[in-house]
Design a protein around this motif. Structure first.
Motif, mmCIF file in Angstrom:
data_model
loop_
_atom_site.group_PDB
_atom_site.id
_atom_site.type_symbol
_atom_site.label_atom_id
_atom_site.label_comp_id
_atom_site.label_asym_id
_atom_site.label_seq_id
_atom_site.Cartn_x
_atom_site.Cartn_y
_atom_site.Cartn_z
ATOM 1 N N ILE A 39 0.637 -1.199 0.001
ATOM 2 C CA ILE A 39 0.078 -0.048 0.004
ATOM 3 C C ILE A 39 0.895 1.027 0.179
ATOM 4 N N GLN A 40 0.430 2.214 -0.706
ATOM 5 C CA GLN A 40 1.157 3.442 -0.794
ATOM 6 C C GLN A 40 0.256 4.568 0.108
ATOM 7 N N VAL A 41 0.976 5.590 0.766
ATOM 8 C CA VAL A 41 0.393 6.516 1.544
ATOM 9 C C VAL A 41 0.892 7.781 1.214
ATOM 10 N N THR A 42 0.019 8.678 0.818
ATOM 11 C CA THR A 42 0.494 9.997 0.259
ATOM 12 C C THR A 42 -0.494 11.151 1.162
ATOM 13 N N TYR A 43 0.315 12.022 1.691
ATOM 14 C CA TYR A 43 -0.292 13.167 2.590
ATOM 15 C C TYR A 43 -0.764 14.167 1.615
ATOM 16 N N MET A 44 -2.227 14.680 1.436
ATOM 17 C CA MET A 44 -2.615 15.489 0.548
ATOM 18 C C MET A 44 -2.489 16.963 0.994
ATOM 19 N N SER A 45 -2.001 17.370 2.361
ATOM 20 C CA SER A 45 -1.678 18.547 2.767
ATOM 21 C C SER A 45 -0.706 18.292 3.798
ATOM 22 N N LYS A 46 0.005 19.398 4.275
ATOM 23 C CA LYS A 46 0.971 19.227 5.420
ATOM 24 C C LYS A 46 0.065 19.172 6.830
ATOM 25 N N PRO A 47 0.143 18.185 7.513
ATOM 26 C CA PRO A 47 -0.293 17.936 8.846
ATOM 27 C C PRO A 47 -0.266 19.189 9.875
ATOM 28 N N GLY A 168 6.902 19.122 16.600
ATOM 29 C CA GLY A 168 8.408 19.152 16.834
ATOM 30 C C GLY A 168 9.091 18.018 16.984
ATOM 31 N N ARG A 169 8.388 16.637 17.008
ATOM 32 C CA ARG A 169 8.696 15.306 17.152
ATOM 33 C C ARG A 169 8.806 14.741 16.084
ATOM 34 N N SER A 170 9.702 13.509 16.022
ATOM 35 C CA SER A 170 9.554 12.396 15.057
ATOM 36 C C SER A 170 8.685 11.707 15.235
ATOM 37 N N ASN A 171 7.579 11.510 14.505
ATOM 38 C CA ASN A 171 6.370 10.812 14.662
ATOM 39 C C ASN A 171 6.404 9.540 13.468
ATOM 40 N N ILE A 172 5.893 8.326 13.738
ATOM 41 C CA ILE A 172 5.815 7.568 12.773
ATOM 42 C C ILE A 172 3.876 7.313 12.598
ATOM 43 N N LEU A 173 3.539 7.091 11.374
ATOM 44 C CA LEU A 173 1.982 6.957 11.532
ATOM 45 C C LEU A 173 2.088 5.452 10.972
ATOM 46 N N LYS A 174 1.469 4.647 11.740
ATOM 47 C CA LYS A 174 1.246 3.204 10.927
ATOM 48 C C LYS A 174 -0.085 2.750 10.556
ATOM 49 N N SER A 185 6.535 8.315 7.830
ATOM 50 C CA SER A 185 6.880 9.240 8.743
ATOM 51 C C SER A 185 5.800 10.312 8.888
ATOM 52 N N LEU A 186 5.585 10.803 9.819
ATOM 53 C CA LEU A 186 4.451 11.874 9.964
ATOM 54 C C LEU A 186 5.170 13.422 10.692
ATOM 55 N N ASN A 187 5.243 14.309 9.763
ATOM 56 C CA ASN A 187 5.829 15.663 10.245
ATOM 57 C C ASN A 187 4.634 16.705 10.291
ATOM 58 N N ILE A 188 4.430 16.906 11.435
ATOM 59 C CA ILE A 188 3.778 18.241 11.739
ATOM 60 C C ILE A 188 4.224 19.523 11.488
ATOM 61 N N SER A 189 3.588 20.201 10.753
ATOM 62 C CA SER A 189 4.099 21.415 10.133
ATOM 63 C C SER A 189 4.077 22.460 10.960
#
Length: 216
Positions: A39-47, A168-174, A185-189
Motif C-alpha cells: 500500500i502507498q500512503v500520500t499526504y494531501m496536505s501538511k499535517p 516538533g517530534r519525530s513521529n511514525i504513522l502506522k 513518517s508523520l511531520n507536523i508542520s
C-alpha cells in the motif's frame, strides 16, 4: 569459420529458449510482486496540530480530558492484486484511531479573536477573527474498518486526540491492515492553539472518577 545449418539452428534454439525463459521469469516476478502486501500512503496536505475551541465536555467531542487534535489528510492506494482491510491507525504506538472512536461534527480553532471580556461585558473590535474549521460531515473520515479492493484508493481525513503534543517530534504513522503494517513518517508542520475564551473549565481527572463511582 563456417557454421553449419544445424549449428545455426542450435544457436537460435538456445537464444529463443533463453529469451522465453527471461520473459517467463519477468512475468512470474511481476505476478508475485503484485500479490504482495503493497500500500502507498500520500499526504494531501501538511499535517497541523490543533488545540481546538472547547465549549463543553461534549463539544466539539467527548474527549475533554485530551488537549490536542490532529486531522491528517491522506490518500491510501492498494497496489496489489489482493484486497486489504485497514483495521487501525496509530502514531508512535501510543495514539490510535479505531472503530470505537467518537468523532465530533465541527472542530474550530480560533487563532486570533476580536472579542474581549471585561467586567462581564463582551467587547468586539474591528480586527478580523482568524480560525481553522473542520466540518467533518463534509469530509470523508477514513475510519476503520475499511477494505480496499485491488488497485483501489481511498482519500480522506484521519482523526487523532491526545494530551501530549506531537509537534516538533519525530513521529511514525502506522496503518494496520489484514495483510501487514505500513509505516510512514508523520511531520507536523505547525501547531495552532485556541485564543478564544468560551468560559469552559475542564474537569480534573479526580472529579471525573468521582462521577463514575457515583454512577456505579
Amino acid at each position: 569459420m563456417n557454421i553449419s545449418i544445424s549449428d545455426t539452428i542450435q544457436i537460435l534454439g538456445i537464444t529463443f529458449s533463453f529469451l522465453f525463459s527471461s520473459i517467463a521469469l519477468y512475468f512470474s516476478y511481476k505476478s508475485n510482486h503484485e500479490k504482495k502486501f503493497n500500500i502507498q500512503v500520500t499526504y494531501m496536505s501538511k499535517p497541523k496540530e490543533f488545540l481546538v475551541d472547547r465549549k463543553s465536555d461534549e463539544l466539539p467531542d467527548v474527549y475533554w480530558h485530551e488537549k490536542y487534535r490532529l486531522f491528517p489528510h491522506i490518500c491510501i492506494t492498494n497496489n496489489s492484486t489482493h484486497a486489504v482491510s485497514i483495521t487501525k491507525f496509530s502514531i508512535n504506538n501510543s495514539v490510535s484511531l479505531t472503530t470505537v472512536d467518537l468523532v465530533g461534527e465541527t472542530y474550530k480553532t480560533t487563532i486570533s479573536t476580536n472579542r474581549k471580556e471585561e467586567g462581564g461585558i463582551t467587547k468586539i473590535n474591528a480586527m478580523q477573527e482568524k480560525s481553522f474549521t473542520y466540518n467533518l460531515n463534509d469530509h470523508a473520515i477514513i475510519k476503520p474498518v475499511v477494505t480496499l479492493q485491488p488497485y483501489e484508493a481511498v482519500s480522506g481525513l484521519l482523526f487523532f486526540h491526545y494530551n501530549d503534543s506531537l509537534f516538533g517530534r519525530s513521529n511514525i504513522l502506522k496503518i494496520h491492515t489484514s495483510r501487514g503494517t505500513k509505516e510512514v513518517s508523520l511531520n507536523i508542520s505547525k501547531q495552532y492553539k485556541s485564543a478564544l475564551d468560551l468560559g469552559y473549565s475542564s474537569r480534573q481527572p479526580n472529579e471525573w472518577m468521582l462521577e463514575v463511582l457515583q454512577d456505579d
